[in-house]
Design a protein around this motif. Sequence first.
Motif, PDB file in Angstrom:
ATOM      1  N   VAL A   1       2.048   8.630  -4.750  1.00  0.00           N
ATOM      2  CA  VAL A   1       1.011   7.606  -4.580  1.00  0.00           C
ATOM      3  C   VAL A   1      -0.258   8.011  -5.338  1.00  0.00           C
ATOM      4  CG1 VAL A   1      -0.528   6.581  -2.847  1.00  0.00           C
ATOM      5  CG2 VAL A   1       1.935   6.705  -2.419  1.00  0.00           C
ATOM      6  N   GLN A   2      -0.601   9.291  -5.270  1.00  0.00           N
ATOM      7  CA  GLN A   2      -1.830   9.737  -5.941  1.00  0.00           C
ATOM      8  C   GLN A   2      -1.548  10.328  -7.323  1.00  0.00           C
ATOM      9  OE1 GLN A   2      -5.825  12.353  -4.910  1.00  0.00           O
ATOM     10  NE2 GLN A   2      -4.623  11.525  -3.278  1.00  0.00           N
TER      11      GLN A   2
ATOM     12  N   LYS B   1      -1.475   3.025  -5.339  1.00  0.00           N
ATOM     13  CA  LYS B   1      -2.744   3.340  -6.033  1.00  0.00           C
ATOM     14  C   LYS B   1      -2.744   2.890  -7.495  1.00  0.00           C
ATOM     15  CE  LYS B   1      -4.403   7.118  -3.074  1.00  0.00           C
ATOM     16  NZ  LYS B   1      -5.692   6.736  -2.573  1.00  0.00           N
TER      17      LYS B   1
ATOM     18  N   SER C   1       0.851  -1.192   0.000  1.00  0.00           N
ATOM     19  CA  SER C   1       0.000   0.000   0.000  1.00  0.00           C
ATOM     20  C   SER C   1       0.880   1.234   0.000  1.00  0.00           C
ATOM     21  CB  SER C   1      -0.873   0.020   1.261  1.00  0.00           C
ATOM     22  OG  SER C   1      -0.035   0.238   2.387  1.00  0.00           O
TER      23      SER C   1
ATOM     24  N   PHE D   1      -0.716  14.596   3.036  1.00  0.00           N
ATOM     25  CA  PHE D   1      -1.243  13.319   3.529  1.00  0.00           C
ATOM     26  C   PHE D   1      -0.384  12.200   2.967  1.00  0.00           C
ATOM     27  CE2 PHE D   1      -3.836   9.495   3.246  1.00  0.00           C
ATOM     28  CZ  PHE D   1      -4.363   9.429   4.531  1.00  0.00           C
ATOM     29  N   HIS D   2       0.046  11.296   3.860  1.00  0.00           N
ATOM     30  CA  HIS D   2       0.924  10.217   3.403  1.00  0.00           C
ATOM     31  C   HIS D   2       0.456   8.828   3.818  1.00  0.00           C
ATOM     32  CE1 HIS D   2       3.833  13.093   1.892  1.00  0.00           C
ATOM     33  NE2 HIS D   2       3.780  13.742   3.035  1.00  0.00           N
ATOM     34  N   GLY D   3      -0.654   8.713   4.547  1.00  0.00           N
ATOM     35  CA  GLY D   3      -1.158   7.378   4.878  1.00  0.00           C
ATOM     36  C   GLY D   3      -1.408   7.201   6.362  1.00  0.00           C
TER      37      GLY D   3
HETATM   38  N1  PLP Z   1       0.229   9.126  -0.067  1.00  0.00           N
HETATM   39  C1  PLP Z   1      -0.727   9.806  -0.726  1.00  0.00           C
HETATM   40  C2  PLP Z   1      -0.345  11.034  -1.491  1.00  0.00           C
HETATM   41  C3  PLP Z   1      -2.055   9.371  -0.706  1.00  0.00           C
HETATM   42  O1  PLP Z   1      -3.000  10.055  -1.357  1.00  0.00           O
HETATM   43  C4  PLP Z   1      -2.361   8.203   0.031  1.00  0.00           C
HETATM   44  C5  PLP Z   1      -3.758   7.709   0.109  1.00  0.00           C
HETATM   45  O2  PLP Z   1      -4.706   8.398  -0.131  1.00  0.00           O
HETATM   46  C6  PLP Z   1      -1.340   7.530   0.691  1.00  0.00           C
HETATM   47  C7  PLP Z   1      -0.053   8.011   0.618  1.00  0.00           C
HETATM   48  C8  PLP Z   1      -1.623   6.276   1.479  1.00  0.00           C
HETATM   49  O3  PLP Z   1      -1.887   5.235   0.617  1.00  0.00           O
HETATM   50  P1  PLP Z   1      -2.631   3.891   1.159  1.00  0.00           P
HETATM   51  O4  PLP Z   1      -4.022   4.293   1.487  1.00  0.00           O
HETATM   52  O5  PLP Z   1      -2.511   2.942   0.003  1.00  0.00           O
HETATM   53  O6  PLP Z   1      -1.864   3.445   2.349  1.00  0.00           O
END
Ligand code: PLP
Length: 427
Positions: A248-249, A275, A111, A139-141
């Motif tokens: 991730v996004q 993602k 993830s 936001f990083h999780g």
């Molecule tokens: N980093 C970013 C920029 C995100 O948008 C997200 C989730 O929305 C994450 C990390 C966390 O990803 P996950 O939900 O797959 O752990």
Amino acid sequence: MNHAETEYLRNLGRKHISPVSTRVTDLVIKRAKGARFWTADGSEYIDFVSGVASNGLGHAHDSMVKAIKEQAENLIHFGLNYGYYESVVKLSEKLAQIAPGNLDTVFFSNSGGEAIDGALKMARAVTGRPGIIAFDGSFHGRTLGATSVTGSSSKYRTSYEPLLGEVYHVTYPYSALLKENAPKDMTRYSLSQLESLFELRISPERVAAILIEPVMGEGGYYPAPNEFLQGLRKIADQYGILLIFDEVQTGFGRTGKMFASEHSGVTPDILVLAKALSGGMPLGAIVASRELHEKWPTGAHGSTYGGNPVSCAAALASIGVIESENLVQRSKQLGEKIVQRLKNNLQKYRDIKDIRGVGMMIGIEFHPSVASRIVPAIKEKCLARHLLIMNCGVNGQTIRLMLPLNIKEEDVEEGLTILESAIGELI
Ligand code: PLP
């Protein structure tokens, strides 16, 4: 499924699934294809959320389904500690080909949050330094490491303190994130904040990594200026700090480039992906140079499921379609068209502060004075008319559109018409 069966399922879900995560609707979903989904009672909806930008090709793309089925028939799970298999090897080669610069080696996780944690561990391990710098609004999780670097809402952090030590937050270079007295030149302002941090709080020689989303997602769909990212690259080089981009996004064509880093020409030291990497299957990746990965001591990190064969096969199929159907180019062109249309039809409303997009990462931002009233009402009205949308922003102020990159024109047309009329009626 009849009404009683649907209700039964919904009630079972209410009873046994933890209420800790927000549930935006209580729809019972039966099937999804492309940008459409169907509930158990047979109602049809348009999906402008795409699994929060995960289903880059929409739901159940034929190529992905075929690849997943074939892989599942041969190998579902083995464990990357015990050998190699084709899908993971070919995916790491593909990522090495498409990632910017010299980023050619991959660690796989399951993830985004888990990959962020791994990247932070990697940065500390290879530099031998403790400090991590992240940005307010980011936001990083949800894992503890990712929670510690997240600064988009105190609700994500409350109850979990003390979080990871030696994490410092600096203002993201976007004026809307400052309540008042925002300077005109946010690039200079945020870079000078970083310099102050080095003077007052932590010496740059003690900083392992600077972590940033090149386009802020959850925090409000704000792109960081190219000069800012270039400035960060210079500072990181000057002090031997590793620059980590959380894509991730933004990855895999969402911003009109394969990776958002290409807009600024800045190659990070570590690229974090998840993602749309695998179009809806669980997978995350930490991509860095061979040299950097070799400094990460063997055995210092690992994962049971990371690089799962089925997820990797799905990722390979998804990237294959993105490439063969020129979806990165489409993201740029269609994104511009959608933003132009939204501006033509919605800019007249004074409650709307800004309409912007980087490729198909599109936001409609409302003024703070009205956002908390209007945005939830718009979401509700759209849902009642069978369009699923989502918002973002520190104060929930931005409606974000995360359409599949290959969405059909008629789905765009129908969904945007619902959205525009809902906004027009409520404003
Ligand atoms: N980093 C970013 C920029 C995100 O948008 C997200 C989730 O929305 C994450 C990390 C966390 O990803 P996950 O939900 O797959 O752990």
